[in-house]
Design an enzyme around this catalytic site. Structure first.
Site, PDB file in Angstrom:
ATOM      1  N   CYS A   1      43.496  50.942  28.527  1.00  0.00           N
ATOM      2  CA  CYS A   1      44.108  49.609  28.578  1.00  0.00           C
ATOM      3  C   CYS A   1      44.360  49.040  27.185  1.00  0.00           C
ATOM      4  O   CYS A   1      45.330  48.331  26.968  1.00  0.00           O
ATOM      5  CB  CYS A   1      43.220  48.681  29.369  1.00  0.00           C
ATOM      6  SG  CYS A   1      41.515  48.793  28.838  1.00  0.00           S
TER       7      CYS A   1
ATOM      8  N   GLU B   1      53.549  47.539  30.000  1.00  0.00           N
ATOM      9  CA  GLU B   1      52.522  48.565  29.878  1.00  0.00           C
ATOM     10  C   GLU B   1      52.962  49.821  30.622  1.00  0.00           C
ATOM     11  O   GLU B   1      53.309  49.762  31.793  1.00  0.00           O
ATOM     12  CB  GLU B   1      51.222  48.033  30.477  1.00  0.00           C
ATOM     13  CG  GLU B   1      50.101  49.023  30.375  1.00  0.00           C
ATOM     14  CD  GLU B   1      48.790  48.436  30.831  1.00  0.00           C
ATOM     15  OE1 GLU B   1      48.735  47.936  31.955  1.00  0.00           O
ATOM     16  OE2 GLU B   1      47.832  48.478  30.047  1.00  0.00           O
TER      17      GLU B   1
ATOM     18  N   GLU C   1      48.910  42.634  37.498  1.00  0.00           N
ATOM     19  CA  GLU C   1      49.471  42.263  38.796  1.00  0.00           C
ATOM     20  C   GLU C   1      48.358  42.106  39.855  1.00  0.00           C
ATOM     21  O   GLU C   1      48.293  41.085  40.551  1.00  0.00           O
ATOM     22  CB  GLU C   1      50.427  43.392  39.198  1.00  0.00           C
ATOM     23  CG  GLU C   1      51.317  43.091  40.353  1.00  0.00           C
ATOM     24  CD  GLU C   1      52.094  44.367  40.732  1.00  0.00           C
ATOM     25  OE1 GLU C   1      52.122  45.341  39.946  1.00  0.00           O
ATOM     26  OE2 GLU C   1      52.657  44.364  41.841  1.00  0.00           O
TER      27      GLU C   1
ATOM     28  N   GLU D   1      39.522  42.061  33.469  1.00  0.00           N
ATOM     29  CA  GLU D   1      39.897  42.912  32.322  1.00  0.00           C
ATOM     30  C   GLU D   1      41.191  43.591  32.730  1.00  0.00           C
ATOM     31  O   GLU D   1      41.177  44.479  33.585  1.00  0.00           O
ATOM     32  CB  GLU D   1      38.831  43.983  32.069  1.00  0.00           C
ATOM     33  CG  GLU D   1      37.457  43.468  31.742  1.00  0.00           C
ATOM     34  CD  GLU D   1      37.353  42.895  30.351  1.00  0.00           C
ATOM     35  OE1 GLU D   1      38.365  42.879  29.613  1.00  0.00           O
ATOM     36  OE2 GLU D   1      36.254  42.451  29.995  1.00  0.00           O
TER      37      GLU D   1
ATOM     38  N   GLY E   1      41.674  46.297  35.941  1.00  0.00           N
ATOM     39  CA  GLY E   1      42.851  46.976  36.486  1.00  0.00           C
ATOM     40  C   GLY E   1      44.106  46.313  35.974  1.00  0.00           C
ATOM     41  O   GLY E   1      44.108  45.721  34.891  1.00  0.00           O
TER      42      GLY E   1
ATOM     43  N   GLY F   1      45.224  41.731  39.182  1.00  0.00           N
ATOM     44  CA  GLY F   1      44.342  40.675  38.662  1.00  0.00           C
ATOM     45  C   GLY F   1      44.752  39.290  39.155  1.00  0.00           C
ATOM     46  O   GLY F   1      43.904  38.471  39.515  1.00  0.00           O
TER      47      GLY F   1
ATOM     48  N   LYS G   1      33.582  49.016  44.168  1.00  0.00           N
ATOM     49  CA  LYS G   1      34.644  49.873  44.717  1.00  0.00           C
ATOM     50  C   LYS G   1      35.378  50.599  43.585  1.00  0.00           C
ATOM     51  O   LYS G   1      36.073  49.977  42.799  1.00  0.00           O
ATOM     52  CB  LYS G   1      35.681  49.048  45.483  1.00  0.00           C
ATOM     53  CG  LYS G   1      36.684  49.943  46.200  1.00  0.00           C
ATOM     54  CD  LYS G   1      37.973  49.235  46.555  1.00  0.00           C
ATOM     55  CE  LYS G   1      39.099  49.513  45.605  1.00  0.00           C
ATOM     56  NZ  LYS G   1      39.529  50.916  45.482  1.00  0.00           N
TER      57      LYS G   1
END
Ligand code: NAP
Ligand code: MG
Length: 502
Positions: free
Chosen positions: A287, A390, A234, A253, A231, A236, A178
């Site tokens: 990231c 971030e 949160e 990741e 992604g 994750g 996805k």
């Protein structure tokens, strides 16, 4: 009907609901295409197809060399469609056309090539020396895990798709992917390319649709054996919870707030360019961006002036122009996030030395675009929110330090541990600093160079497991230990059964 379709069980289809959603060029605000909006039922159908392809189909039983040949066919087809893929990627994501041509398409190609090599070269069976028991033969069989789902973010859509699909397939698994809703175009194009490679139906399935429905199904459905997510930290955490229901294997990741440490023996011009490259490439939407520059006190003032002087030369504009250094951010929403953090920075730290707003001199066709200028805050306290959270945009925090020990302590004072850099004229000194950084990658006198041949992933809340490298192949394989007692009758080598009196 949608312009692009979902790829499920070897066939192209609209969403079961018939729903679609639009995707836009974030530079101009223009609509690019209508895409099918998959829902939970489409996700379940894709997972069932992948399950059947794994349990009953030929793919997991093929040799590594046979699977490698199919991956190389995909490479050929990507190369044939490279110009179109690069254009779609740049238009849809806002990344520059230069980045799409030099990084995105070649990055997807090299991932398929590397994992094809892994399928050929990594053994499926390893015989173990000696026996821990009076007599036994022992070996390891490496086997595919099963149905592997992948959920990916919007910053490197095509490369992320390749990083999920290529290792899963190489190791004999089946895959359901996805892409992020903001940038699903290149993944749906990749589905058309993969369809031309004629894999058995159900081996690869690609669905565009919301994280809250399709994503949650991919992470929780009991027929899924492994979920690989890239992604935010949160989401994750949510993926881990969802996967825990049936104890799926999980690779994560996640986010980062990486430190790029500039030691006082660095070539200042080179290091300043390195810090800017490490932060502002792709508008900071990477990231592992080095969004905290830790600069040693003796060179601090001179270095900060150099940074600002060079940052003011970075050209922000239309991502389709070869002369543009930074295109738009991925969406207006992402600009709003950056604006929120810059306001916070103004309150916490003071006026940024450059940037802090959208560019003013853009041509008319870009006036609705999601643009933001490279922004530098100096003299930032590492405890400030803009140094801890971030931002995922073009914002750099410069933080002074006195000693190497202090630099390491500041670098490690983060919930994240994805990557970092050390810029220094003395490699030995830089290596000593690198050894103490709690991160999955450290670049010395460099930044952002990621190859499928080297492992990538995070410490702490930046993730679990490694993608790429030999590690990123093995993480898609189960380990089976087979123990053979060669005694087929008699009890000389089965005396332990006597413990039970049988
Ligand atoms: P995100 O909001 O976490 O979304 C990532 C993906 O997860 C998207 O496909 C999203 O779908 C999906 N998703 C959202 N909610 C979900 C849920 N409840 N269950 C299952 N899936 C769900 O991240 P993003 O905003 O796209 O990307 C930015 C973040 O990714 C940053 O924090 C960045 O650091 C991180 N990132 C990390 C790496 C790495 O390798 N470590 C690489 C790139 C980005 P929708 O698009 O439909 O919402
Ligand atoms: Mg778009």
């Amino acid at each position: 009907m949608a312009d692009y379709q979902l790829f499920i069980d070897g066939a192209f289809t609209d969403a079961a609901s018939g729903e679609t959603f639009a995707t836009y060029n974030p530079g101009t605000g223009q609509k690019l295409a209508d895409l099918p909006k998959a829902g939970r039922d489409d996700a379940i159908r894709a997972i069932e197809a992948a399950r059947k392809a794994f349990d009953e189909g030929p793919w997991p039983k093929m040799s590594g060399a046979e699977r490698a040949a199919k991956l190389r066919r995909i490479v050929e087809l990507i190369n044939q469609h490279s110009a179109e893929l690069a254009e779609l990627e740049a238009l849809d994501s806002g990344g520059t056309i230069l980045k799409a041509q030099m990084a995105d398409v070649p990055g997807a190609v090299s991932a398929f090539e590397w994992f094809a090599r892994m399928a050929e070269e990594r053994p499926d069976r390893v015989d173990l020396e000696g026996s821990p028991f009076p007599v036994s033969q022992n070996y390891i069989r490496y086997e595919p895990i099963g149905v592997c789902t992948g959920i990916i973010p919007w910053n490197f859509p095509l490369i992320m798709a390749a990083w999920k699909i290529a290792p899963a397939l190489a190791a004999g698994n089946t895959s359901v992917l996805k892409p992020a809703s903001l940038t699903s175009l290149s993944a749906l194009k990749l589905a058309q390319i993969i369809a031309e490679a004629d894999l058995p139906p159900g081996v690869v399935n690609i669905l565009a649709g919301p994280g809250g429905t399709v994503g949650e199904e991919l992470a929780s459905n009991p027929l899924v054996d492994k979920t690989a997510f890239t992604g935010s930290t949160e989401v994750g955490r949510r993926i881990m919870q969802l996967a825990s229901g049936t104890v799926k294997a999980v690779t994560l990741e996640l986010g980062g707030k990486s430190a790029n440490i500039v030691l006082d023996d660095a070539d200042l011009d080179l290091a300043a360019a390195g810090v800017l490259w490490g932060t502002f490439f792709h508008g900071g939407q990477v990231c592992e961006s080095g969004t905290r520059a830790l600069v040693q006190r003796g060179i601090y003032d001179e270095f900060v002036s150099l940074l600002v002087e060079k940052a003011n030369n970075i050209v922000v504009g239309d991502q389709m122009e070869m002369t543009t250094n930074i295109g738009p951010l991925v969406s207006r929403g992402q600009v709003e996030t950056v604006e929120r953090y810059v306001k916070l920075g103004r309150d916490e730290v003071g006026e940024p030395l450059c940037g802090g707003s959208a560019p003013e001199d853009l041509p008319d066709h870009l006036d609705k675009g999601a643009f933001y200028r490279p922004t530098i805050f100096a003299d930032v306290d590492n405890k400030a929110k803009i140094a801890q959270e971030e931002i995922f945009g073009p914002v750099l925090c410069v933080i002074p330090f006195d000693t190497d020990d202090e630099a390491v302590a500041i670098a490690n004072d983060s919930i994240y541990g994805l990557a970092g850099g050390v810029q220094s004229g003395n490699i030995e000194r830089a290596e000593a600093v690198a050894a103490r950084m709690r991160t999955g990658t450290v670049w010395i006198n460099d930044y952002h160079l990621i190859s499928p041949e080297r492992p990538f992933g995070g410490y702490k809340q930046s993730g679990i497991g490694r993608e790429l490298g030999t590690q990123g192949y093995d993480i898609y394989r189960q380990v089976k230990h087979v123990h053979i007692n060669p005694e087929t009758s008699g009890r000389d080598n089965h005396f332990h059964y006597g413990v039970l009196g049988v």
